[in-house]
Scaffold this active site. Sequence first.
Site, PDB file in Angstrom:
ATOM      1  NE  ARG A   1      -1.218  -0.021   4.860  1.00 24.41           N
ATOM      2  CZ  ARG A   1      -1.883   0.375   5.919  1.00 24.41           C
ATOM      3  NH1 ARG A   1      -3.016   1.032   5.785  1.00 24.41           N
ATOM      4  NH2 ARG A   1      -1.432   0.118   7.123  1.00 24.41           N
TER       5      ARG A   1
ATOM      6  CG  HIS B   1      -8.922  -0.536   3.982  1.00 24.13           C
ATOM      7  ND1 HIS B   1      -9.669   0.534   4.444  1.00 24.13           N
ATOM      8  CD2 HIS B   1      -8.394  -1.119   5.091  1.00 24.13           C
ATOM      9  CE1 HIS B   1      -9.573   0.595   5.762  1.00 24.13           C
ATOM     10  NE2 HIS B   1      -8.816  -0.397   6.174  1.00 24.13           N
TER      11      HIS B   1
ATOM     12  CG  ASP C   1     -12.028  -2.709  13.225  1.00 19.25           C
ATOM     13  OD1 ASP C   1     -12.132  -3.302  12.135  1.00 19.25           O
ATOM     14  OD2 ASP C   1     -10.944  -2.271  13.663  1.00 19.25           O
TER      15      ASP C   1
ATOM     16  CD  GLU D   1     -11.890  -2.128   5.192  1.00 17.20           C
ATOM     17  OE1 GLU D   1     -11.007  -3.007   5.164  1.00 17.20           O
ATOM     18  OE2 GLU D   1     -12.079  -1.391   6.176  1.00 17.20           O
TER      19      GLU D   1
HETATM   20  O1  TA6 Z   1     -10.156  -2.395   7.968  1.00 16.46           O
HETATM   21  C1  TA6 Z   1     -10.285  -2.076   9.291  1.00 16.46           C
HETATM   22  C2  TA6 Z   1      -8.910  -1.891   9.892  1.00 16.46           C
HETATM   23  O2  TA6 Z   1      -8.175  -3.075   9.822  1.00 16.46           O
HETATM   24  C3  TA6 Z   1      -9.123  -1.367  11.306  1.00 16.46           C
HETATM   25  O3  TA6 Z   1      -8.857  -2.341  12.281  1.00 16.46           O
HETATM   26  C4  TA6 Z   1      -8.301  -0.115  11.382  1.00 16.46           C
HETATM   27  O4  TA6 Z   1      -7.143  -0.214  12.073  1.00 16.46           O
HETATM   28  C5  TA6 Z   1      -8.148   0.256   9.912  1.00 16.46           C
HETATM   29  O5  TA6 Z   1      -8.184  -0.912   9.160  1.00 16.46           O
HETATM   30  C6  TA6 Z   1      -7.032   1.164   9.485  1.00 16.46           C
HETATM   31  O6  TA6 Z   1      -5.792   0.554   9.504  1.00 16.46           O
HETATM   32  P1  TA6 Z   1      -4.502   1.408   9.229  1.00 16.46           P
HETATM   33  O7  TA6 Z   1      -3.360   0.429   9.263  1.00 16.46           O
HETATM   34  O8  TA6 Z   1      -4.671   2.050   7.870  1.00 16.46           O
HETATM   35  O9  TA6 Z   1      -4.435   2.469  10.304  1.00 16.46           O
END
Ligand code: TA6
Length: 297
Positions: free
Chosen positions: A98, A168, A212, A271
């Site tokens: 990413r 995402h 979440d 997502e």
């Molecule tokens: O997709 C949900 C998630 O995994 C949450 O648990 C939250 O932490 C979010 O993604 C964002 O993750 P990041 O690593 O971008 O801060």
Amino acid sequence: MNQTVATLNRRFGLADRLHFVDGGAGLSVAEIKTPQASARVALQGAQVLAWQPAGQKPVLWVSKTAVSEPGKGVRGGVPVCWPWFGARDGLPAHGLVRARLWEVRATTQDAAGQVLLRLGMTDDASTRALWDFAFDLELLVTVGPTLTLALATRNTGTAAFAITDALHSYFRVGDIAQTVVQGLDGGDYLDKLQNFAPVRQTGALEFTGETDRIYTHTTADCLIEDQAGRRTIRVAKQGSTSTVVWNPWREREKTLTDMAAGEYRNMLCVETCNAGPDQVTLAPGSMHTLAAMISVV
Ligand code: TA6
């Protein structure tokens, strides 16, 4: 791989439809504009930053505090999580790609007037140091009245591997407290807020606090009913058996340095994933495609 803006425009620019600009800090961004829709896609992370179909407000959410910075993904748009979703001991959260630079492989306009942008990457010494497998990864972005993202994983090595992955996507909503997600009723989710305990979803999903969740074993479309914004966004998918729904709400938001106070009210992640127990195993030579089709209905 020479990816200066001038070189990219010479090789891949499409007159009046697609050109590359410096999105800040020397990071190239493809800007796409057609009568049907506009979009912006960063080569770092192959991250779609914006998509706006004609006659609509922008569909994707990006934080006001987002900055273009080498090696750091933007909070918003559609980050690509691969070859794992979520945390992994001692390794970067949400995988390897990413915040890496992807190569532009092709750009074209189809007969329906949609613009297609093909971005890719293969394993190298730096990916091998973190995840020791040979792969080819490609994201095909199709910009039209629907935004289609197709993430194709090819196992180019001699050993099988298992992945989890996610598109995402962060969506803009008028007010999270007046937003409802349809499509998950009767399914089971793993609740990250309860140490991933399994819970059954009953009815539509409403938002009253931090959320979440990994909805497992679901291939259903989701409808994001944004009552304050007076519109519904459809997230349809293929090659995906999990859906993650996330909003950090007030307290968790404070721990995120790249979100401004109160921004949680206007965003929601729905997502398209293979996550938790929904792993995908690829034998040598095989391919898997995870796709999201996003539209305003
Ligand atoms: O997709 C949900 C998630 O995994 C949450 O648990 C939250 O932490 C979010 O993604 C964002 O993750 P990041 O690593 O971008 O801060």
